[in-house]
Design a protein around this motif. Structure first.
Motif, mmCIF file in Angstrom:
data_model
loop_
_atom_site.group_PDB
_atom_site.id
_atom_site.type_symbol
_atom_site.label_atom_id
_atom_site.label_comp_id
_atom_site.label_asym_id
_atom_site.label_seq_id
_atom_site.Cartn_x
_atom_site.Cartn_y
_atom_site.Cartn_z
ATOM 1 N N LEU A 18 -1.342 11.605 19.167
ATOM 2 C CA LEU A 18 -0.816 11.147 17.893
ATOM 3 C C LEU A 18 0.510 11.815 17.559
ATOM 4 O O LEU A 18 0.886 12.825 18.148
ATOM 5 N N ARG A 19 1.198 11.213 16.580
ATOM 6 C CA ARG A 19 2.438 11.773 16.051
ATOM 7 C C ARG A 19 2.443 11.546 14.549
ATOM 8 O O ARG A 19 2.007 10.500 14.060
ATOM 9 N N VAL A 20 2.959 12.528 13.798
ATOM 10 C CA VAL A 20 3.023 12.439 12.341
ATOM 11 C C VAL A 20 4.483 12.370 11.914
ATOM 12 O O VAL A 20 5.297 13.209 12.309
ATOM 13 N N LEU A 21 4.802 11.371 11.114
ATOM 14 C CA LEU A 21 6.134 11.242 10.540
ATOM 15 C C LEU A 21 6.037 11.151 9.026
ATOM 16 O O LEU A 21 5.027 10.680 8.485
ATOM 17 N N SER A 22 7.080 11.592 8.330
ATOM 18 C CA SER A 22 7.116 11.575 6.868
ATOM 19 C C SER A 22 8.220 10.657 6.380
ATOM 20 O O SER A 22 9.299 10.592 6.974
ATOM 21 N N PHE A 23 7.938 9.947 5.288
ATOM 22 C CA PHE A 23 8.907 9.046 4.674
ATOM 23 C C PHE A 23 8.914 9.303 3.172
ATOM 24 O O PHE A 23 7.891 9.152 2.506
ATOM 25 N N ASP A 24 10.057 9.704 2.629
ATOM 26 C CA ASP A 24 10.193 9.852 1.191
ATOM 27 C C ASP A 24 10.393 8.473 0.584
ATOM 28 O O ASP A 24 11.272 7.708 1.011
ATOM 29 N N MET A 25 9.599 8.152 -0.439
ATOM 30 C CA MET A 25 9.644 6.835 -1.048
ATOM 31 C C MET A 25 9.869 6.957 -2.549
ATOM 32 O O MET A 25 9.159 7.708 -3.231
ATOM 33 N N ALA A 26 10.838 6.236 -3.059
ATOM 34 C CA ALA A 26 11.093 6.209 -4.491
ATOM 35 C C ALA A 26 10.097 5.277 -5.176
ATOM 36 O O ALA A 26 9.429 4.456 -4.530
ATOM 37 N N ARG A 27 9.988 5.410 -6.471
ATOM 38 C CA ARG A 27 9.107 4.523 -7.227
ATOM 39 C C ARG A 27 9.540 3.077 -7.028
ATOM 40 O O ARG A 27 10.722 2.728 -7.157
ATOM 41 N N GLY A 28 8.589 2.225 -6.664
ATOM 42 C CA GLY A 28 8.882 0.818 -6.437
ATOM 43 C C GLY A 28 9.388 0.493 -5.044
ATOM 44 O O GLY A 28 9.528 -0.685 -4.705
ATOM 45 N N GLU A 29 9.645 1.515 -4.225
ATOM 46 C CA GLU A 29 10.107 1.245 -2.858
ATOM 47 C C GLU A 29 8.975 0.654 -2.040
ATOM 48 O O GLU A 29 7.807 1.016 -2.199
ATOM 49 N N THR A 44 -0.576 10.044 1.389
ATOM 50 C CA THR A 44 0.472 10.758 0.667
ATOM 51 C C THR A 44 -0.079 12.070 0.121
ATOM 52 O O THR A 44 -1.139 12.084 -0.508
ATOM 53 N N PRO A 45 0.603 13.190 0.368
ATOM 54 C CA PRO A 45 0.162 14.462 -0.217
ATOM 55 C C PRO A 45 0.513 14.560 -1.690
ATOM 56 O O PRO A 45 -0.047 15.399 -2.406
ATOM 57 N N ALA A 46 1.429 13.718 -2.164
ATOM 58 C CA ALA A 46 1.818 13.721 -3.574
ATOM 59 C C ALA A 46 2.370 12.353 -3.921
ATOM 60 O O ALA A 46 3.279 11.859 -3.260
ATOM 61 N N GLY A 47 1.816 11.741 -4.948
ATOM 62 C CA GLY A 47 2.245 10.412 -5.339
ATOM 63 C C GLY A 47 1.106 9.428 -5.215
ATOM 64 O O GLY A 47 -0.066 9.798 -5.117
ATOM 65 N N VAL A 48 1.432 8.155 -5.209
ATOM 66 C CA VAL A 48 0.446 7.084 -5.076
ATOM 67 C C VAL A 48 1.040 5.990 -4.204
ATOM 68 O O VAL A 48 2.160 5.529 -4.442
ATOM 69 N N LEU A 49 0.305 5.584 -3.183
ATOM 70 C CA LEU A 49 0.740 4.497 -2.298
ATOM 71 C C LEU A 49 -0.141 3.271 -2.508
ATOM 72 O O LEU A 49 -1.315 3.392 -2.877
ATOM 73 N N MET A 84 5.162 9.563 2.021
ATOM 74 C CA MET A 84 4.163 8.986 2.899
ATOM 75 C C MET A 84 4.109 9.781 4.195
ATOM 76 O O MET A 84 5.130 9.985 4.855
ATOM 77 N N ARG A 85 2.925 10.252 4.533
ATOM 78 C CA ARG A 85 2.687 10.876 5.834
ATOM 79 C C ARG A 85 1.959 9.853 6.696
ATOM 80 O O ARG A 85 0.822 9.494 6.414
ATOM 81 N N SER A 86 2.625 9.369 7.727
ATOM 82 C CA SER A 86 2.030 8.390 8.630
ATOM 83 C C SER A 86 1.604 9.068 9.923
ATOM 84 O O SER A 86 2.435 9.677 10.606
ATOM 85 N N VAL A 87 0.338 8.961 10.229
ATOM 86 C CA VAL A 87 -0.189 9.464 11.491
ATOM 87 C C VAL A 87 -0.304 8.269 12.435
ATOM 88 O O VAL A 87 -1.102 7.356 12.200
#
Length: 260
Positions: A18-29, A44-49, A84-87
């Protein structure tokens, strides 16, 4: 990254599971509908997806993640600033065989493992051991999510979209029918046939989903209940528990997990 761009699947190297990547997402993105050749765990470790798969939608606070099998088209959005943390998991090296999107609980150990595995300098042997533990922790969560399929008929769809915009709107089907040009009986039939639930239950779910997003932003429960159309917090809690199997507080609580 543009609001509608799609994150690269970033498959793991051949020697890794596996590989883990992170994506910063603004509200509404939002990442529009796309699919991957690899499995994906969305968290997501913080926020709501939110994740949409066909007519189904999941709202994911930090205590929940969604497993998306390879090849399943999906769209992902953020209802507030989130990371967003995507595994991404290679199917041929994955012991998980779920054929459908599956919600899993994210407790302290799973949370730390995802963060640990995101370290690009992690050596192969420690990484392999951490991957094995992560797979052991992926277990379906014993709670229903608030899925909200949309009707296809243009008249029923107009009603649904209006209620998503203003979930507290109390108008009955007769009033909606006069607005969209259909009888109450026709609208009731359309909601039942095209969403799999009655209009009343669909509206309840629309209200609860809106409430979930507001609760994730730490708004007081009384204010959330009033905003989505409930006169008291207790009535909101009762409806939420009936649909999800948990109270709002328990839904957001981070489960305690032990290493197997």
């Amino acid at each position: 990254m543009s609001p509608n761009s799609q994150p690269a699947a970033a498959p793991p190297p051949p020697a890794e599971a596996l590989r883990v990547l992170s994506f910063d997402m603004a509200r509404g993105e939002r990442f529009g509908e796309h699919e991957h050749d690899v499995h994906q765990l969305v968290w997501t470790p913080a926020g709501v997806l939110t994740v949409d798969v066909g007519d189904h939608s999941w709202v994911l606070p930090p205590s929940l993640a969604l497993w998306i099998p390879a090849g399943v088209p999906h769209a992902t959005g953020a209802t507030r600033p989130s990371q967003m943390r995507s595994v991404y998991v290679a199917p041929d090296r994955c012991p998980v065989r779920w054929a459908q999107p599956t919600v899993v609980a994210v407790g302290p150990l799973l949370r730390e493992l995802v963060i640990h595995l995101a370290d690009p300098d992690l050596a192969p042997d420690p990484k392999s051991r951490a991957e094995a533990v992560l797979f052991d922790l992926l277990r379906p969560v014993g709670v229903m999510t608030i899925e909200l399929p949309m009707p296809a008929d243009v008249r029923a769809l107009r009603v649904a979209q209006a209620l998503l915009a203003r979930p507290a709107d109390p108008r009955p089907l007769e009033a909606w029918g006069r607005e969209v040009g259909a009888s109450a009986r026709t609208l009731a039939r359309l909601f039942a046939a095209e969403t799999g639930m009655s209009f009343g239950r669909w509206r309840t779910r629309a209200r609860l989903r809106a409430g979930l997003e507001h609760m994730a932003a730490n708004r007081p429960l009384a204010a959330v209940a009033h905003h989505v159309g409930y006169t008291t917090p207790s009535s909101f809690i009762a409806a939420f528990r009936q649909e999800t199997g948990r109270t709002p507080g328990a839904y957001f609580a981070v489960p305690q997990q032990r290493r197997p």
